[in-house]
Write a protein that holds these residues in place. Sequence first.
Motif, short mmCIF file in Angstrom:
data_model
loop_
_atom_site.label_atom_id
_atom_site.label_comp_id
_atom_site.label_asym_id
_atom_site.label_seq_id
_atom_site.Cartn_x
_atom_site.Cartn_y
_atom_site.Cartn_z
N ARG A 4 -11.83 1.07 22.42
CA ARG A 4 -12.45 0.67 20.84
C ARG A 4 -13.58 1.59 20.62
NH1 ARG A 4 -14.25 -4.05 22.15
NH2 ARG A 4 -14.06 -4.11 24.51
N GLU A 5 -14.00 2.50 21.24
CA GLU A 5 -14.81 3.80 20.69
C GLU A 5 -14.33 4.80 20.22
OE1 GLU A 5 -18.59 4.22 23.57
OE2 GLU A 5 -17.17 2.91 24.78
N ALA A 6 -13.08 5.07 20.43
CA ALA A 6 -12.28 6.23 20.04
C ALA A 6 -11.24 5.85 18.88
CB ALA A 6 -11.45 6.89 21.33
N MET A 7 -10.65 4.69 18.91
CA MET A 7 -9.49 4.23 18.12
C MET A 7 -9.98 4.35 16.63
SD MET A 7 -9.30 0.08 18.61
CE MET A 7 -10.54 -1.02 17.64
N HIS A 8 -9.01 4.23 15.70
CA HIS A 8 -9.31 4.21 14.33
C HIS A 8 -8.99 2.90 13.75
CE1 HIS A 8 -5.35 6.19 14.27
NE2 HIS A 8 -5.28 5.39 13.17
N LYS A 9 -9.60 2.43 12.88
CA LYS A 9 -9.18 1.01 12.59
C LYS A 9 -9.25 1.03 10.89
CE LYS A 9 -13.24 -0.31 14.38
NZ LYS A 9 -14.38 -1.48 14.52
N PRO A 10 -8.54 0.20 10.38
CA PRO A 10 -7.55 -0.94 10.79
C PRO A 10 -6.20 -0.41 11.22
CG PRO A 10 -7.65 -1.09 8.30
CD PRO A 10 -8.60 0.38 8.88
N ALA A 11 -5.47 -1.13 11.67
CA ALA A 11 -4.24 -0.74 11.99
C ALA A 11 -3.11 -1.65 11.19
CB ALA A 11 -3.66 -1.27 13.52
N ALA A 12 -2.09 -0.76 10.27
CA ALA A 12 -1.29 -1.48 9.53
C ALA A 12 -0.01 -1.78 10.50
CB ALA A 12 -1.11 -0.72 8.30
N TRP A 13 0.67 -2.71 10.04
CA TRP A 13 2.06 -3.08 10.70
C TRP A 13 3.04 -3.41 9.66
CZ3 TRP A 13 4.17 -7.76 11.71
CH2 TRP A 13 3.21 -8.82 11.44
N VAL A 14 4.14 -3.33 9.99
CA VAL A 14 5.37 -4.04 9.10
C VAL A 14 6.13 -4.89 9.77
CG1 VAL A 14 5.58 -2.00 7.48
CG2 VAL A 14 6.88 -1.78 9.37
N GLU A 15 6.86 -5.90 8.86
CA GLU A 15 7.68 -6.75 9.33
C GLU A 15 9.15 -6.10 9.68
OE1 GLU A 15 7.82 -9.96 10.20
OE2 GLU A 15 5.63 -10.48 9.43
N ALA A 16 9.81 -6.71 10.74
CA ALA A 16 11.10 -5.87 11.16
C ALA A 16 12.03 -5.74 10.00
CB ALA A 16 11.76 -6.73 12.33
N ASP A 17 12.09 -6.87 9.03
CA ASP A 17 12.94 -6.73 7.92
C ASP A 17 12.65 -5.93 6.77
OD1 ASP A 17 11.12 -8.57 7.13
OD2 ASP A 17 12.56 -10.03 6.69
N THR A 18 11.40 -5.18 6.76
CA THR A 18 11.04 -4.37 5.65
C THR A 18 11.86 -3.29 5.39
OG1 THR A 18 8.65 -5.08 6.50
CG2 THR A 18 9.09 -3.02 4.72
N PRO A 19 12.42 -2.93 4.21
CA PRO A 19 13.32 -1.75 4.03
C PRO A 19 12.48 -0.54 4.37
CG PRO A 19 13.18 -3.39 1.88
CD PRO A 19 12.16 -4.06 3.05
N VAL A 20 13.06 0.48 4.76
CA VAL A 20 12.48 1.70 4.99
C VAL A 20 11.86 2.38 3.84
CG1 VAL A 20 13.75 1.88 7.20
CG2 VAL A 20 14.62 2.98 5.21
N SER A 21 12.49 2.02 2.88
CA SER A 21 11.90 2.76 1.60
C SER A 21 10.24 2.26 1.28
CB SER A 21 12.75 2.44 0.32
OG SER A 21 12.72 1.08 -0.06
N GLU A 22 10.18 0.81 1.55
CA GLU A 22 8.80 0.38 1.62
C GLU A 22 7.91 0.86 2.80
OE1 GLU A 22 5.40 -1.11 0.53
OE2 GLU A 22 7.17 -1.05 -0.72
N VAL A 23 8.57 1.11 3.97
CA VAL A 23 8.00 1.64 5.05
C VAL A 23 7.40 3.18 4.67
CG1 VAL A 23 7.76 2.27 7.38
CG2 VAL A 23 9.23 0.33 6.89
N ALA A 24 8.22 3.89 4.09
CA ALA A 24 7.93 5.21 3.75
C ALA A 24 6.71 5.31 2.62
CB ALA A 24 8.94 6.14 3.18
#
Length: 139
Positions: A4-24
């Motif tokens: 917790r003292e070293a990590m960076h926040k926040p952490a984003a994530w994507v849904e499995a069905d997200t198009p990779v164009s949106e991921v990029a």
Amino acid sequence: MEVREAMHKPAAWVEADTPVSEVARQMKADDIGALPVGRDDRLIGMITDRDLVLRVLAEGRDPKTTKASDVMTEGIVWCRTSQPISDAIHQMEERRIRRLPVIDDNKRLVGMLALGDIAHSATRDLTAEVVHAVADHHA
């Protein structure tokens, strides 16, 4: 030192069905190279900028119709906020990975631990050890 003292926040994530164009687009907007992928409120994999290049562009797939789950690396290695950073580093070394999602006691994604975070927080010896392990050429 705990993760917790070293990590960076926040952490984003994507849904499995997200198009990779949106991921990029999300990676570009957040200036990051990897995103955890989730389904039904559970992390199921990771997608990296390298995945986008090798598994989408190099294979001629359509980024608008290819989903994150189609090209992600399945399975996910994670660490906990309360875990000693040395334990997380050893996980990274063993699995030869550069980023670890960090979850809290409620099993919620709260951050990411990356090589840069380690370089700023850990000893030089630990930092050198993990960089050497994950950057080693694949056989």
